[in-house]
Design a protein around this motif. Sequence first.
Motif, PDB file in Angstrom:
ATOM      1  N   MET A  50     -16.612  15.640 -10.852  1.00 22.22           N
ATOM      2  CA  MET A  50     -15.622  14.615 -10.552  1.00 22.22           C
ATOM      3  C   MET A  50     -14.943  14.154 -11.837  1.00 22.22           C
ATOM      4  SD  MET A  50     -16.244  10.912  -8.856  1.00 22.22           S
ATOM      5  CE  MET A  50     -14.910   9.888  -8.351  1.00 22.22           C
ATOM      6  N   GLN A  51     -13.645  14.033 -11.779  1.00 26.41           N
ATOM      7  CA  GLN A  51     -12.845  13.471 -12.862  1.00 26.41           C
ATOM      8  C   GLN A  51     -12.134  12.236 -12.317  1.00 26.41           C
ATOM      9  OE1 GLN A  51     -12.493  14.864 -16.196  1.00 26.41           O
ATOM     10  NE2 GLN A  51     -14.358  15.784 -15.383  1.00 26.41           N
ATOM     11  N   HIS A  52     -11.650  11.395 -13.217  1.00 32.11           N
ATOM     12  CA  HIS A  52     -10.928  10.184 -12.809  1.00 32.11           C
ATOM     13  C   HIS A  52      -9.514  10.253 -13.372  1.00 32.11           C
ATOM     14  CE1 HIS A  52     -10.098   6.014 -11.856  1.00 32.11           C
ATOM     15  NE2 HIS A  52      -9.710   5.836 -13.109  1.00 32.11           N
ATOM     16  N   TYR A  53      -8.538  10.006 -12.516  1.00 35.07           N
ATOM     17  CA  TYR A  53      -7.138   9.992 -12.916  1.00 35.07           C
ATOM     18  C   TYR A  53      -6.516   8.695 -12.418  1.00 35.07           C
ATOM     19  CZ  TYR A  53      -8.077  14.933 -13.593  1.00 35.07           C
ATOM     20  OH  TYR A  53      -8.628  16.122 -14.010  1.00 35.07           O
ATOM     21  N   ALA A  54      -5.959   7.901 -13.338  1.00 31.89           N
ATOM     22  CA  ALA A  54      -5.365   6.613 -12.988  1.00 31.89           C
ATOM     23  C   ALA A  54      -3.858   6.672 -13.228  1.00 31.89           C
ATOM     24  CB  ALA A  54      -5.986   5.497 -13.827  1.00 31.89           C
ATOM     25  N   SER A  89       4.854   0.847 -10.216  1.00 34.59           N
ATOM     26  CA  SER A  89       5.507  -0.445  -9.986  1.00 34.59           C
ATOM     27  C   SER A  89       4.921  -1.086  -8.727  1.00 34.59           C
ATOM     28  CB  SER A  89       7.018  -0.241  -9.803  1.00 34.59           C
ATOM     29  OG  SER A  89       7.274   0.426  -8.573  1.00 34.59           O
ATOM     30  N   GLU A  90       5.232  -2.348  -8.512  1.00 35.11           N
ATOM     31  CA  GLU A  90       4.774  -3.042  -7.294  1.00 35.11           C
ATOM     32  C   GLU A  90       5.304  -2.326  -6.046  1.00 35.11           C
ATOM     33  OE1 GLU A  90       2.661  -5.543  -6.825  1.00 35.11           O
ATOM     34  OE2 GLU A  90       2.303  -5.974  -8.935  1.00 35.11           O
ATOM     35  N   GLU A  91       6.572  -1.936  -6.087  1.00 36.52           N
ATOM     36  CA  GLU A  91       7.168  -1.242  -4.937  1.00 36.52           C
ATOM     37  C   GLU A  91       6.486   0.105  -4.697  1.00 36.52           C
ATOM     38  OE1 GLU A  91      11.394   0.839  -3.723  1.00 36.52           O
ATOM     39  OE2 GLU A  91      11.458  -0.944  -4.994  1.00 36.52           O
ATOM     40  N   GLU A  92       6.245   0.854  -5.762  1.00 39.48           N
ATOM     41  CA  GLU A  92       5.566   2.145  -5.623  1.00 39.48           C
ATOM     42  C   GLU A  92       4.138   1.959  -5.113  1.00 39.48           C
ATOM     43  OE1 GLU A  92       7.796   4.672  -9.167  1.00 39.48           O
ATOM     44  OE2 GLU A  92       6.272   3.174  -9.695  1.00 39.48           O
ATOM     45  N   PHE A  93       3.484   0.882  -5.540  1.00 45.40           N
ATOM     46  CA  PHE A  93       2.135   0.595  -5.052  1.00 45.40           C
ATOM     47  C   PHE A  93       2.165   0.389  -3.542  1.00 45.40           C
ATOM     48  CE2 PHE A  93      -1.552  -1.893  -3.957  1.00 45.40           C
ATOM     49  CZ  PHE A  93      -2.565  -1.359  -4.737  1.00 45.40           C
ATOM     50  N   ASN A 103      -6.887  -7.354 -10.246  1.00 40.42           N
ATOM     51  CA  ASN A 103      -7.202  -7.508 -11.661  1.00 40.42           C
ATOM     52  C   ASN A 103      -5.955  -7.638 -12.528  1.00 40.42           C
ATOM     53  OD1 ASN A 103      -9.890  -7.369 -10.991  1.00 40.42           O
ATOM     54  ND2 ASN A 103     -10.023  -5.170 -11.384  1.00 40.42           N
ATOM     55  N   ASP A 104      -6.045  -8.492 -13.524  1.00 40.37           N
ATOM     56  CA  ASP A 104      -4.966  -8.772 -14.476  1.00 40.37           C
ATOM     57  C   ASP A 104      -3.699  -9.277 -13.794  1.00 40.37           C
ATOM     58  OD1 ASP A 104      -6.136  -8.100 -17.113  1.00 40.37           O
ATOM     59  OD2 ASP A 104      -6.435  -6.158 -16.152  1.00 40.37           O
ATOM     60  N   GLY A 105      -3.847  -9.831 -12.591  1.00 48.17           N
ATOM     61  CA  GLY A 105      -2.697 -10.354 -11.867  1.00 48.17           C
ATOM     62  C   GLY A 105      -1.885  -9.290 -11.164  1.00 48.17           C
ATOM     63  N   GLY A 106      -2.345  -8.059 -11.229  1.00 47.97           N
ATOM     64  CA  GLY A 106      -1.665  -6.959 -10.547  1.00 47.97           C
ATOM     65  C   GLY A 106      -2.436  -6.539  -9.313  1.00 47.97           C
ATOM     66  N   ARG A 107      -2.277  -5.290  -8.949  1.00 47.31           N
ATOM     67  CA  ARG A 107      -3.015  -4.731  -7.817  1.00 47.31           C
ATOM     68  C   ARG A 107      -3.512  -3.341  -8.180  1.00 47.31           C
ATOM     69  NH1 ARG A 107       0.775  -4.826  -2.857  1.00 47.31           N
ATOM     70  NH2 ARG A 107       2.336  -4.303  -4.420  1.00 47.31           N
ATOM     71  N   ILE A 163      -4.583   3.920  -8.449  1.00 55.38           N
ATOM     72  CA  ILE A 163      -3.237   3.454  -8.753  1.00 55.38           C
ATOM     73  C   ILE A 163      -3.348   1.971  -9.072  1.00 55.38           C
ATOM     74  CG2 ILE A 163      -1.923   5.224  -7.519  1.00 55.38           C
ATOM     75  CD1 ILE A 163      -1.643   3.340  -5.173  1.00 55.38           C
ATOM     76  N   LEU A 164      -2.605   1.542 -10.096  1.00 58.12           N
ATOM     77  CA  LEU A 164      -2.642   0.152 -10.516  1.00 58.12           C
ATOM     78  C   LEU A 164      -1.264  -0.282 -10.995  1.00 58.12           C
ATOM     79  CD1 LEU A 164      -4.382  -0.142 -13.973  1.00 58.12           C
ATOM     80  CD2 LEU A 164      -3.987   2.051 -12.895  1.00 58.12           C
ATOM     81  N   THR A 165      -0.996  -1.568 -10.870  1.00 55.80           N
ATOM     82  CA  THR A 165       0.320  -2.087 -11.244  1.00 55.80           C
ATOM     83  C   THR A 165       0.335  -2.753 -12.611  1.00 55.80           C
ATOM     84  OG1 THR A 165      -0.053  -4.194 -10.116  1.00 55.80           O
ATOM     85  CG2 THR A 165       0.997  -2.427  -8.828  1.00 55.80           C
ATOM     86  N   ARG A 166      -0.823  -3.007 -13.175  1.00 52.67           N
ATOM     87  CA  ARG A 166      -0.919  -3.592 -14.515  1.00 52.67           C
ATOM     88  C   ARG A 166      -2.020  -2.873 -15.283  1.00 52.67           C
ATOM     89  NH1 ARG A 166       0.141  -9.693 -14.201  1.00 52.67           N
ATOM     90  NH2 ARG A 166       2.117  -9.712 -13.076  1.00 52.67           N
ATOM     91  N   PRO A 167      -1.768  -2.511 -16.536  1.00 51.44           N
ATOM     92  CA  PRO A 167      -2.834  -1.898 -17.333  1.00 51.44           C
ATOM     93  C   PRO A 167      -3.996  -2.869 -17.526  1.00 51.44           C
ATOM     94  CG  PRO A 167      -0.698  -1.562 -18.370  1.00 51.44           C
ATOM     95  CD  PRO A 167      -0.489  -2.554 -17.247  1.00 51.44           C
ATOM     96  N   TYR A 168      -5.190  -2.323 -17.651  1.00 53.81           N
ATOM     97  CA  TYR A 168      -6.376  -3.144 -17.870  1.00 53.81           C
ATOM     98  C   TYR A 168      -6.212  -3.997 -19.120  1.00 53.81           C
ATOM     99  CZ  TYR A 168      -8.763  -0.385 -14.351  1.00 53.81           C
ATOM    100  OH  TYR A 168      -9.124   0.225 -13.180  1.00 53.81           O
TER     101      TYR A 168
END
Length: 142
Positions: free
Chosen positions: A59-63, A67-71, A100-104, A118-123
């Motif tokens: 297993m690998q992890h890809y993040a 954007s909020e709209e793309e999310f 997290n971080d005020g994003g999603r 998928i995330l809308t704000r970097p950690y």
Amino acid sequence: MSVEFNHTIVLSRDREKSAHFLAEILGLEVGAPTGVFLPVTTANGVTLDFLTIDADIPMQHYAFLVSEEEFDEALDRLVASRVPIQADPHGNHPRRINRNDGGRGVYFLDPAGHGLEILTRPYGTDPASELNGVTEDVPGAV
């Protein structure tokens, strides 16, 4: 010269299935095959080259930062496709997203068993956010 990430190889049992899954969820396109590779390129030019192999695949992890709209669009596609989602990489919060971080953010598996996110704000962009650790239910999610 500045260093930029250019591409990576994503091992799969079926490059077509895995590449098309990722492209569909993220609203991207699958490129033309390049030898044994089937590429999916992100907006910042990074290419994920899918390769079919007949072996155990770790297993690998890809993040993916979106954007909020793309999310919203990707989450809608995950729910419509009945892809199980979770708010954390350990599966402690199924059928939920994180704030997290005020994003999603949301985690899910691809057909080869790789962990996708998928995330809308970097950690770490808002460590004082009141939303850190908060999760939200996603209606219709599995």
